[in-house]
Scaffold this motif. Structure first.
Motif, PDB file in Angstrom:
ATOM      1  N   ALA A 123       5.840   5.019  15.198  1.00 50.48           N
ATOM      2  CA  ALA A 123       4.381   5.043  15.051  1.00 50.48           C
ATOM      3  C   ALA A 123       3.704   5.229  16.409  1.00 50.48           C
ATOM      4  CB  ALA A 123       3.901   3.761  14.381  1.00 50.48           C
ATOM      5  N   GLU A 127      14.835  -2.498  12.007  1.00 54.07           N
ATOM      6  CA  GLU A 127      14.101  -1.478  11.259  1.00 54.07           C
ATOM      7  C   GLU A 127      12.614  -1.517  11.601  1.00 54.07           C
ATOM      8  OE1 GLU A 127      13.879  -0.180   6.590  1.00 54.07           O
ATOM      9  OE2 GLU A 127      13.449  -2.273   7.100  1.00 54.07           O
ATOM     10  N   ALA A 128      12.044  -2.726  11.652  1.00 58.93           N
ATOM     11  CA  ALA A 128      10.624  -2.866  11.983  1.00 58.93           C
ATOM     12  C   ALA A 128      10.347  -2.398  13.411  1.00 58.93           C
ATOM     13  CB  ALA A 128      10.188  -4.320  11.802  1.00 58.93           C
ATOM     14  N   MET A 131       9.840  -2.507   2.795  1.00 57.50           N
ATOM     15  CA  MET A 131      10.720  -1.595   3.529  1.00 57.50           C
ATOM     16  C   MET A 131       9.885  -0.470   4.122  1.00 57.50           C
ATOM     17  SD  MET A 131      14.259   0.238   2.236  1.00 57.50           S
ATOM     18  CE  MET A 131      15.072  -1.338   2.031  1.00 57.50           C
ATOM     19  N   ASN A 132      10.240  -0.025   5.328  1.00 59.08           N
ATOM     20  CA  ASN A 132       9.502   1.010   6.023  1.00 59.08           C
ATOM     21  C   ASN A 132       9.831   2.396   5.457  1.00 59.08           C
ATOM     22  OD1 ASN A 132       8.092  -0.386   8.424  1.00 59.08           O
ATOM     23  ND2 ASN A 132      10.153  -1.232   8.465  1.00 59.08           N
ATOM     24  N   PRO A 133       8.923   3.380   5.684  1.00 59.57           N
ATOM     25  CA  PRO A 133       9.217   4.749   5.234  1.00 59.57           C
ATOM     26  C   PRO A 133      10.530   5.248   5.827  1.00 59.57           C
ATOM     27  CG  PRO A 133       6.933   4.536   5.952  1.00 59.57           C
ATOM     28  CD  PRO A 133       7.600   3.263   6.318  1.00 59.57           C
ATOM     29  N   SER A 134      11.186   6.120   5.073  1.00 57.34           N
ATOM     30  CA  SER A 134      12.497   6.616   5.496  1.00 57.34           C
ATOM     31  C   SER A 134      12.402   7.363   6.824  1.00 57.34           C
ATOM     32  CB  SER A 134      13.067   7.538   4.415  1.00 57.34           C
ATOM     33  OG  SER A 134      14.305   8.054   4.826  1.00 57.34           O
ATOM     34  N   HIS A 189      17.590   4.813   5.145  1.00 58.49           N
ATOM     35  CA  HIS A 189      17.343   5.753   6.224  1.00 58.49           C
ATOM     36  C   HIS A 189      18.524   6.711   6.396  1.00 58.49           C
ATOM     37  CE1 HIS A 189      13.857   3.333   7.154  1.00 58.49           C
ATOM     38  NE2 HIS A 189      14.636   2.260   7.204  1.00 58.49           N
ATOM     39  N   ALA A 231      10.339   1.373  13.398  1.00 55.09           N
ATOM     40  CA  ALA A 231       9.109   1.882  12.782  1.00 55.09           C
ATOM     41  C   ALA A 231       7.940   1.821  13.766  1.00 55.09           C
ATOM     42  CB  ALA A 231       8.792   1.093  11.513  1.00 55.09           C
ATOM     43  N   ARG A 232       7.858   0.745  14.557  1.00 51.29           N
ATOM     44  CA  ARG A 232       6.799   0.641  15.567  1.00 51.29           C
ATOM     45  C   ARG A 232       6.962   1.723  16.640  1.00 51.29           C
ATOM     46  NH1 ARG A 232       8.068  -4.867  15.255  1.00 51.29           N
ATOM     47  NH2 ARG A 232       9.040  -4.845  17.322  1.00 51.29           N
TER      48      ARG A 232
END
Length: 396
Positions: A383, A375-376, A1-4, A38, A379-380
């Protein structure tokens, strides 16, 4: 799971307000993201409000602002929304803001936040499909909004390709395709519901682009030979462009009096009732002529109901003809009538198509599958923007 992350969705039609596919999508994705840890805030302006509504829908914060309407009110609404977004960002820093095609045109945006436009089918898209001239103001707003987005995604490959061809602001940019998700727990086969023999069901806004006229014409053609056949239409009414009156009433007037008792205009229904109606139907018919990715079609398929859906636009992405649905050109009334007759008279075919439709939804369109993909993607995006900001600092 990605950071919140703190995610903000811009949506002026969040349920239970009167809504279409964007409202349904936003609520489903908002809840899926909170379930994954999240923080989610939904911001929108809404007509009919006299004061700000700040409420909770489960873990989702929903902030609704009163709209001042068209004209100069559009700019006032954008400024009010921008102030609300700034306040939310101050309370808890926002990493990503998402909205549909025109969302970022006039909106003041905090620096260093990823800005995602999700192509649900904007002004250029539907004007092109429906053969309507572009309205200058809306076209300008869409161009500006898309240019201001840091990232783009789309609910179907069809809407991505079409918008890319029509809007220069998109032409040279990557567009990630993330299909509309369907809640396969809510929309699922219902052994406790007894199907109604001969029941045809349509779900969607009553308007020309949804193929309502062609559906009624097809039903009128087949009903005399199929005495058990009935048709129910669930969905909100719209304005008839020819008369300015009710489109639903204009369509009801097309039904011969001998068949009027077999056609029911049910109006808007809660999602739970729609799910039950789909389980109760023998055949679901969605003959839309202009779609980005029809959620109603996915909900019908997920329920395991035999479906007839449009072969136009994203139809071939949604289902495989003769395998998980019957795909029909909705402008071809005889072909639509033939598909209705075929499914109403062939129980084994209905069972096979319904089971395959459910399986296809579980594999390709289930919320449980698409939530981690979204979600991914988020996150990208975050970033990428963080990297750009760090690069600016180093270069400064």
């Amino acid at each position: 799971m990605n950071p919140s992350m703190h995610l903000v969705y811009l949506c002026g039609e969040y349920p239970p307000a009167s809504h279409g596919g964007i409202g349904t999508f936003t609520r489903a994705m908002a809840h899926a993201m909170t379930a994954r840890g999240h923080t989610v805030t939904v911001l929108g302006v809404q007509r009919g409000l006299t004061a700000v509504h700040d409420a909770r829908d489960g873990l989702v914060r929903v902030l609704r602002l009163p709209s001042r309407g068209g004209g100069v009110g559009v700019l006032a609404d954008a400024r009010a929304l921008g102030r609300a977004l700034a306040a939310v960002h101050t309370q808890q820093p926002v990493q990503l803001v998402e909205g549909p095609e025109g969302a970022f045109a006039l909106l003041p945006l905090p620096r260093g936040v990823a800005r995602v436009v999700r192509l649900h089918g904007g002004h250029h898209f539907f004007a092109h499909l429906e053969g309507r001239p572009l309205r200058h103001g809306r076209a300008w707003a869409e161009h500006r909004s898309l240019r201001r987005a840091t990232h783009l995604c789309a609910v179907s490959d069809f809407v991505a390709r079409t918008t890319t061809a029509l809007v220069p602001a998109v032409a040279a940019r990557p567009v990630t395709v993330l299909p509309n998700p369907v809640d396969t727990l809510q929309f699922a086969p219902r052994p406790d519901v007894t199907p109604l023999p001969g029941q045809l069901l349509f779900v969607g806004t009553l308007c020309n682009k949804k193929g309502v006229r062609e559906l009624l014409q097809a039903f009128t053609a087949v009903a005399p030979q199929l005495p058990q056949a009935t048709l129910e239409l669930i969905g909100r009414d719209s304005r008839d462009p020819a008369t300015g009156g009710s489109y639903g009433q204009a369509m009801a007037a097309l039904v011969p009096s001998a068949l009027s008792s077999r056609v029911r205009f049910a109006g808007v229904r809660p999602h739970a009732e729609v799910a039950e109606a789909l389980a109760r139907a023998t055949v679901f018919v969605f003959p839309s002529k202009a779609e980005a990715q029809g959620l109603a079609a996915l909900e019908g398929m997920a329920t395991g109901t035999a479906c007839i859906i449009s072969a136009l636009g994203p139809g071939p992405e949604t289902a495989v003809h003769e395998e998980s649905a019957l795909l029909v050109d909705p402008t071809n009334v005889p072909a639509l009538a033939a598909a209705i007759t075929r499914l109403l008279t062939d129980a084994p075919l209905r069972a096979r198509l319904g089971a395959a439709a459910r399986a296809r939804c579980l594999e390709h369109f289930a919320l449980a599958q698409l939530a981690p993909r979204n979600e991914a993607f988020y996150a990208r995006c975050v970033a990428d923007v963080r990297g750009e900001v760090r690069g600016e600092v180093r270069g400064g």
